[in-house]
Design a protein around this motif. Structure first.
Motif, mmCIF file in Angstrom:
data_model
loop_
_atom_site.group_PDB
_atom_site.id
_atom_site.type_symbol
_atom_site.label_atom_id
_atom_site.label_comp_id
_atom_site.label_asym_id
_atom_site.label_seq_id
_atom_site.Cartn_x
_atom_site.Cartn_y
_atom_site.Cartn_z
ATOM 1 N N THR A 135 0.978 -1.308 0.009
ATOM 2 C CA THR A 135 0.048 -0.240 0.146
ATOM 3 C C THR A 135 0.859 1.155 0.015
ATOM 4 O OG1 THR A 135 -0.078 0.279 2.312
ATOM 5 C CG2 THR A 135 -1.820 -1.088 1.357
ATOM 6 N N GLN A 136 1.993 1.162 0.490
ATOM 7 C CA GLN A 136 2.949 2.230 0.618
ATOM 8 C C GLN A 136 2.416 3.267 1.417
ATOM 9 O OE1 GLN A 136 4.128 3.162 -3.525
ATOM 10 N NE2 GLN A 136 5.465 1.336 -3.653
ATOM 11 N N LYS A 137 1.599 3.269 2.280
ATOM 12 C CA LYS A 137 0.873 4.166 3.202
ATOM 13 C C LYS A 137 1.236 3.941 4.629
ATOM 14 C CE LYS A 137 -1.652 5.754 -0.010
ATOM 15 N NZ LYS A 137 -1.635 7.437 -0.459
ATOM 16 N N VAL A 138 1.925 2.662 5.100
ATOM 17 C CA VAL A 138 2.205 2.508 6.251
ATOM 18 C C VAL A 138 3.670 2.535 6.541
ATOM 19 C CG1 VAL A 138 1.792 1.128 8.418
ATOM 20 C CG2 VAL A 138 0.208 1.120 6.472
ATOM 21 N N PRO A 139 4.166 3.243 7.407
ATOM 22 C CA PRO A 139 5.743 3.314 7.694
ATOM 23 C C PRO A 139 5.984 2.025 8.416
ATOM 24 C CG PRO A 139 4.606 4.960 9.487
ATOM 25 C CD PRO A 139 3.722 4.409 8.318
ATOM 26 N N PRO A 140 7.175 1.600 8.109
ATOM 27 C CA PRO A 140 7.667 0.396 8.838
ATOM 28 C C PRO A 140 7.456 0.268 10.223
ATOM 29 C CG PRO A 140 9.351 1.104 6.996
ATOM 30 C CD PRO A 140 8.327 2.328 7.403
ATOM 31 N N TYR A 141 8.043 1.331 10.997
ATOM 32 C CA TYR A 141 7.949 0.983 12.585
ATOM 33 C C TYR A 141 6.410 0.891 13.215
ATOM 34 C CZ TYR A 141 6.053 5.734 12.536
ATOM 35 O OH TYR A 141 5.180 7.183 12.361
ATOM 36 N N VAL A 142 5.543 1.034 12.172
ATOM 37 C CA VAL A 142 4.288 0.687 12.742
ATOM 38 C C VAL A 142 4.001 -0.983 12.772
ATOM 39 C CG1 VAL A 142 1.720 0.915 12.169
ATOM 40 C CG2 VAL A 142 3.212 2.643 11.746
#
Length: 245
Positions: free
Chosen positions: A45-52
């Protein structure tokens, strides 16, 4: 029927249900596999940063409870469903429909994703080219349920797809704030069903269909429409089936 097959296998793997610890290990693997599939979806999705992703692993006690403590059939159904979503993202619609139907055979609430999935298929393929994919879903249900259909077709159809089943108040989480008599009232059930259908119609009319064409145009082959089908992104695959259900 898929529920019977999978949990029968688990029954024998765990020494006829006596080795609970081994069953918990199996569900721990399912949990990790579910996280892997969900992370892969969110990455696309490229909407959620990895740290989430770290907080997703730690934040939900209920997920840990459903997987490791309760050993419910929900985790089995959802890991198969998320696998089907990954297949849809890769454009493998026929195989994805096969696994989606398998997820439905484990737990019927996966059907809540069906309206959005149907809209996506009609949007991408039109009515005629959607029929074979729906046939895959139906054929798998038939094959899985065939032993039961041969033995007792009426009993299987009535119990496996029991839409009138009463959900016990002690198991609810979302509606715990309601008095039990309201939760169990048939009128409340019909109200929820009507609200669900109304929201589906509204989303289909005003949110999902952004091509500015009539909904009936979805039945046409994409090449015969005035506008080309909308670009199918990971966000769209996730949001259409999931947001209403």
């Amino acid at each position: 029927a898929g529920f019977v097959y999978i949990f029968s296998a688990l029954y024998y793997i765990t020494d006829r249900g006596s080795n609970i610890r081994l069953g918990q290990y199996v569900f721990a693997v399912l949990y990790l596999l579910t996280l892997l599939l969900v992370f892969r979806i969110y990455t696309q999705t490229q909407k959620v940063p990895p740290y989430v992703f770290f907080f997703m692993c730690c934040a939900s006690y209920r997920i840990h409870s459903i997987f490791i403590l309760r050993l419910f059939n929900d985790p089995v159904a959802m890991v198969i469903f998320y696998f089907s979503v990954n297949l849809f993202l890769e454009g493998h619609w026929s195989v994805g429909c096969c696994f989606y139907s398998l997820a439905v055979s484990v737990k019927m609430n996966i059907l809540l994703f069906a309206p959005g999935l149907l809209f996506l298929m009609l949007s991408q393929f039109g009515f005629l080219r959607t029929i074979p994919k729906l046939s895959i879903c139906a054929l798998l249900q038939l094959l899985l349920g065939l032993p039961f259909l041969i033995e007792n077709p009426t009993g299987y159809l009535l119990r496996a797809f029991d839409l009138g089943r009463q959900f016990l108040f002690k198991w609810t989480v979302n509606w715990r704030f309601l008095p039990e008599e309201i939760f169990l009232h048939r009128g409340f059930h019909l109200l929820l069903l009507a609200a669900h259908l109304a929201v589906l119609v509204l989303f289909c009319r005003y949110c999902w269909n952004r091509s500015q064409e009539n909904i009936i145009a979805l039945l046409k082959d994409p090449e015969q429409r005035k506008r080309p089908p909308q670009l199918l992104t990971a966000n769209r695959i996730l949001s259409l089936p999931n947001v209403v259900s």
